[in-house]
Design an enzyme around this catalytic site. Structure first.
Site, short mmCIF file in Angstrom:
data_model
loop_
_atom_site.label_atom_id
_atom_site.label_comp_id
_atom_site.label_asym_id
_atom_site.label_seq_id
_atom_site.Cartn_x
_atom_site.Cartn_y
_atom_site.Cartn_z
N ASN A 169 1.86 19.77 -21.76
CA ASN A 169 1.66 19.01 -23.00
C ASN A 169 1.95 19.83 -24.25
OD1 ASN A 169 1.00 16.62 -21.82
ND2 ASN A 169 -1.15 17.19 -21.59
N ARG B 65 0.82 -1.24 0.00
CA ARG B 65 0.00 0.00 0.00
C ARG B 65 0.85 1.27 0.00
NH1 ARG B 65 -2.57 -3.05 3.72
NH2 ARG B 65 -4.40 -4.13 2.91
N GLU C 54 12.63 18.78 -24.30
CA GLU C 54 11.83 19.09 -23.10
C GLU C 54 12.36 20.35 -22.41
OE1 GLU C 54 9.05 17.56 -22.38
OE2 GLU C 54 9.24 15.84 -23.72
N HIS D 200 2.91 18.21 -27.42
CA HIS D 200 2.64 16.79 -27.28
C HIS D 200 1.39 16.33 -28.04
CE1 HIS D 200 5.78 17.09 -24.37
NE2 HIS D 200 5.73 15.82 -24.07
N HIS E 165 2.53 13.47 -30.07
CA HIS E 165 2.07 12.13 -29.71
C HIS E 165 1.45 11.43 -30.92
CE1 HIS E 165 1.41 9.06 -26.86
NE2 HIS E 165 0.09 9.07 -26.98
N LYS F 282 8.94 23.32 -14.17
CA LYS F 282 8.06 22.17 -13.91
C LYS F 282 7.51 22.25 -12.48
CE LYS F 282 6.59 17.71 -14.30
NZ LYS F 282 6.56 16.46 -14.99
N ARG G 253 -1.72 22.06 -15.29
CA ARG G 253 -0.68 21.11 -15.67
C ARG G 253 -0.75 20.73 -17.15
NH1 ARG G 253 1.32 16.88 -11.19
NH2 ARG G 253 2.70 15.61 -12.42
N HIS H 166 10.48 10.17 -28.89
CA HIS H 166 9.57 11.09 -28.23
C HIS H 166 10.03 12.54 -28.40
CE1 HIS H 166 6.68 12.47 -25.31
NE2 HIS H 166 7.64 13.08 -24.64
N LYS I 121 3.78 11.87 -11.00
CA LYS I 121 3.02 10.96 -11.87
C LYS I 121 3.88 9.72 -12.14
CE LYS I 121 1.58 12.97 -15.64
NZ LYS I 121 0.80 13.44 -16.78
N GLU J 164 -3.23 17.23 -11.79
CA GLU J 164 -3.48 17.38 -13.23
C GLU J 164 -4.96 17.67 -13.52
OE1 GLU J 164 -2.22 14.11 -15.67
OE2 GLU J 164 -1.35 15.50 -17.10
N1 LIG Z 1 6.11 10.53 -14.99
C1 LIG Z 1 6.20 11.58 -15.73
O1 LIG Z 1 5.77 12.67 -15.36
C2 LIG Z 1 6.86 11.48 -17.07
C3 LIG Z 1 7.15 12.63 -17.81
C4 LIG Z 1 7.82 12.49 -19.02
C5 LIG Z 1 8.16 11.23 -19.49
N2 LIG Z 1 7.86 10.13 -18.75
C6 LIG Z 1 8.21 8.79 -19.21
O2 LIG Z 1 9.62 8.73 -19.31
C7 LIG Z 1 9.97 7.71 -20.26
C8 LIG Z 1 11.10 8.24 -21.12
O3 LIG Z 1 12.20 8.52 -20.30
P1 LIG Z 1 13.68 8.66 -20.87
O4 LIG Z 1 13.66 9.52 -22.06
O5 LIG Z 1 14.53 9.03 -19.72
O6 LIG Z 1 13.99 7.20 -21.43
P2 LIG Z 1 14.62 5.89 -20.75
O7 LIG Z 1 14.31 5.81 -19.33
O8 LIG Z 1 14.22 4.75 -21.61
O9 LIG Z 1 16.18 6.13 -20.92
C9 LIG Z 1 16.72 6.20 -22.22
C10 LIG Z 1 17.93 5.26 -22.38
O10 LIG Z 1 19.06 5.84 -21.74
C11 LIG Z 1 19.65 4.92 -20.84
N3 LIG Z 1 20.25 5.73 -19.78
C12 LIG Z 1 19.61 6.37 -18.79
N4 LIG Z 1 20.48 7.12 -18.11
C13 LIG Z 1 21.69 6.94 -18.67
C14 LIG Z 1 22.98 7.46 -18.40
N5 LIG Z 1 23.19 8.38 -17.46
N6 LIG Z 1 24.02 7.05 -19.17
C15 LIG Z 1 23.80 6.16 -20.17
N7 LIG Z 1 22.60 5.65 -20.48
C16 LIG Z 1 21.56 6.04 -19.73
C17 LIG Z 1 18.51 4.03 -20.43
O11 LIG Z 1 18.96 2.80 -19.93
C18 LIG Z 1 17.75 3.91 -21.74
O12 LIG Z 1 18.35 2.94 -22.55
C19 LIG Z 1 8.71 7.38 -21.02
O13 LIG Z 1 8.25 6.12 -20.59
C20 LIG Z 1 7.73 8.46 -20.60
O14 LIG Z 1 6.40 8.00 -20.60
C21 LIG Z 1 7.23 10.23 -17.55
#
Ligand SMILES: NC(=O)c1ccc[n+]([C@@H]2O[C@H](COP(=O)([O-])OP(=O)(O)OC[C@H]3O[C@@H](n4cnc5c(N)ncnc54)[C@H](O)[C@@H]3O)[C@@H](O)[C@H]2O)c1
Length: 526
Positions: A410, A293, A357, A413, A417, A392, A406, A429, A315, A402
């Protein structure tokens, strides 16, 4: 925008200022300035020649001028000459520009280190030991006034550089508090701060067994240092690995995490630490929200995107075969630790995605961030990250669940998207968002919401960061359908976030389909 302080390394001759400074600069990807070398270059002669031909007074005057000049700059690692910071005005000037660190060393070792040196006019005497002891006695009191001291006796250049970086991490950590309906948490940002996660987590009142969730890519690079710091602070960490990639952001992977938590002995009093990009943050966050939980969560983002976006705001989610992020929760972290040093290993494409971003953050809420990026900022420096994080934070504080404001996050996006969906997620992305940002600007211009310069500046900046501003292949009508059906499927109305100016956006549902189609037509590459 807060500036990134200089690191000024001083101390007696032979304490290793230049070599250590160079190593620190290399590790932090900063510009290095060796004051003595610069004075020699500008004077067109070596320091012994300068002493012989122009006298020590002339040399000290060059030092004074250079201290004033360097004090106006930021982001440097500076190695001073041994006597450069003896005059108070020089100390004050460089002291206000950043962090002063004084290196010390045992006299015997200084003698050894300088045994071969022939470029030290002050040591041009028969009894070097006596000279060094006399000079040290004269300077000791002033050196001791420098706030940070490191004894380099018996240490290698690398070891001293590590201590300097650690010190910088300890001193130069920026803290941003985030208010949430459940209380507040802090974001700690600083070079080298990942190696201090244990102590920071303890300060938050966390204890005992903790699960460090990561993937093999990030784990190999950063888990060992985090584990050491956790153990030092009295934690019992269990490293829990999941495969790398968005394809594994699923309930199955969460389920495998629950198994690992149980095997690792994680109970309600423990915590989950998410070490990785947004995928790890979302996965580990969702697991932390639901295991027993809910157990405390610490976000340790290692991609630029996760640092400025995913790790902040609470989130967390996993994907469902029918859509991205469909299963999720709000789970505020107890702590977020952002160490830009981790970006040194991130691939170029991932970095570009993160930049999209950061640029988006500038358009939404920080003209100064945008202008800084337009100027010289194409290094992921701490001040840039801090500024994007602030954008942010301000938005999620206003709208933690949200419900309204918030939505501005987007920006880019809605279009982006749809392009991602149509490409079957082969388009990254960040690239999709980049085209989406330009589409949003064009739509705003078509509706008379902003002037043409917004699109021009935005497109130029995105291109400079290697990001696309146009899309290929798909018919505008297909993109429209993808936007509309995706929203309908999620039971949401099609709403657009559009810029009014750099730093100001509006959310509107009043965008005629014809305008969108026209914009898409213009952005389509043939
Ligand atoms: N929760 C939220 O508010 C929110 C907001 C934006 C995006 N997201 C989510 O985030 C995800 C995308 O995140 P991302 O772009 O970080 O991708 P990711 O987490 O897949 O990382 C990208 C790649 O980089 C590698 N990596 C990470 N850090 C590294 C480092 N320091 N050195 C070498 N390699 C490294 C990872 O292993 C992966 O292969 C999506 O799933 C998206 O939906 C969530």
């Amino acid at each position: 925008m807060s500036e990134w302080a200089n690191i000024v390394i001083t101390g007696f001759m032979g304490t290793g200022k230049s070599k250590v400074g160079l190593e620190v600069a290399r590790r932090l990807s900063r510009e290095f300035v060796d004051m003595d070398t610069l004075i020699e270059q500008r004077g067109g002669m070596t320091i012994p020649e300068m002493f012989a031909q122009r006298g020590e007074g002339f040399f000290r005057q060059q030092e004074r001028q250079l201290c004033q000049e360097l004090a106006k700059r930021r982001g440097l690692v500076i190695a001073t000459g041994g006597g450069a910071l003896i005059p108070e005005e020089n100390r004050q000037a460089l002291g206000t520009s950043g962090l002063l660190v004084c290196l010390n060393c045992d006299v015997g070792e200084i003698l050894q280190r300088l045994a071969q040196a022939e470029d030290r006019p002050l040591l041009d005497v028969a009894d070097r030991r006596e000279r060094i002891e006399t000079m040290l006695a004269q300077r000791r009191e002033v050196y001791s006034r420098i706030p940070h001291q490191i004894d380099t006796t018996g240490l290698t250049v690398e070891e001293v550089a590590e201590r300097v970086i650690r010190l910088v991490g300890e001193v130069a950590v920026e803290k941003i508090a985030v208010r949430t309906p459940m209380g507040s948490y802090e974001i700690h940002l600083g070079q080298g701060v990942l190696a201090r996660v244990g102590e920071l987590a303890r300060q938050q009142g966390l204890r005992g067994r903790v699960a460090l969730v990561t993937n093999p890519t990030v784990g190999d690079l950063y888990a060992p240092a985090v584990v050491v710091s956790l153990r030092k602070a009295g934690f019992e960490p269990a490293v829990c690995q999941v495969p790398d990639g968005e394809a594994y952001k699923t309930l199955d992977t969460v389920s495998s995490l629950y198994d690992q938590f149980i095997i690792g002995g994680l109970d309600r009093y423990g915590a989950v630490l998410a070490l990785g990009g947004g995928v790890i943050g979302d996965l580990a966050g969702f697991a932390a929200a639901t295991y027993m939980r809910g157990v405390p969560l610490v976000q340790l983002p290692t991609t630029l995107l996760a640092m400025v976006d995913a790790s902040i705001g609470g989130k967390v989610a996993v994907d469902h075969p029918r859509g991205k992020n469909l299963i999720g929760a709000f789970k505020q972290p107890e702590l977020v630790v952002i160490d830009p040093l981790a970006l040194s290993t991130l691939g170029e494409a991932e970095m570009r995605s993160g930049w999209a971003e950061v640029i988006k953050a500038g358009v939404i809420g920080s003209p100064s961030l945008f202008e800084h990026l337009e100027g010289k900022g194409d290094e992921p420096s701490l001040p840039l990250i801090i500024e994007a994080v602030r954008v942010k934070v301000a938005i999620v504080e206003e709208d933690p669940y949200e419900k309204g404001r918030r939505a501005v996050l987007n920006l880019g996006h809605t279009f982006g998207h749809a392009l991602e969906l149509l490409s079957g997620f082969t388009l990254r992305h960040g690239e999709a968002v980049s085209v989406g940002l330009v589409a949003a600007a064009r739509t705003a211009i078509a509706l008379g919401l902003c002037d043409e310069t917004v699109e021009g500046r935005l497109a130029a900046l995105l291109q400079r960061f290697g990001l696309p501003t146009r899309y290929k292949v798909y018919e505008p009508r297909e993109v429209w359908e993808a936007m509309a059906t995706d929203k309908k499927r999620r039971g949401k109305k099609l709403r657009f976030v559009l810029p009014r100016a750099i730093g100001q956006v509006v959310v509107t549902g009043q965008v005629p389909k014809a305008v969108v189609l026209e914009v898409l037509e213009k952005l389509r590459e043939r």
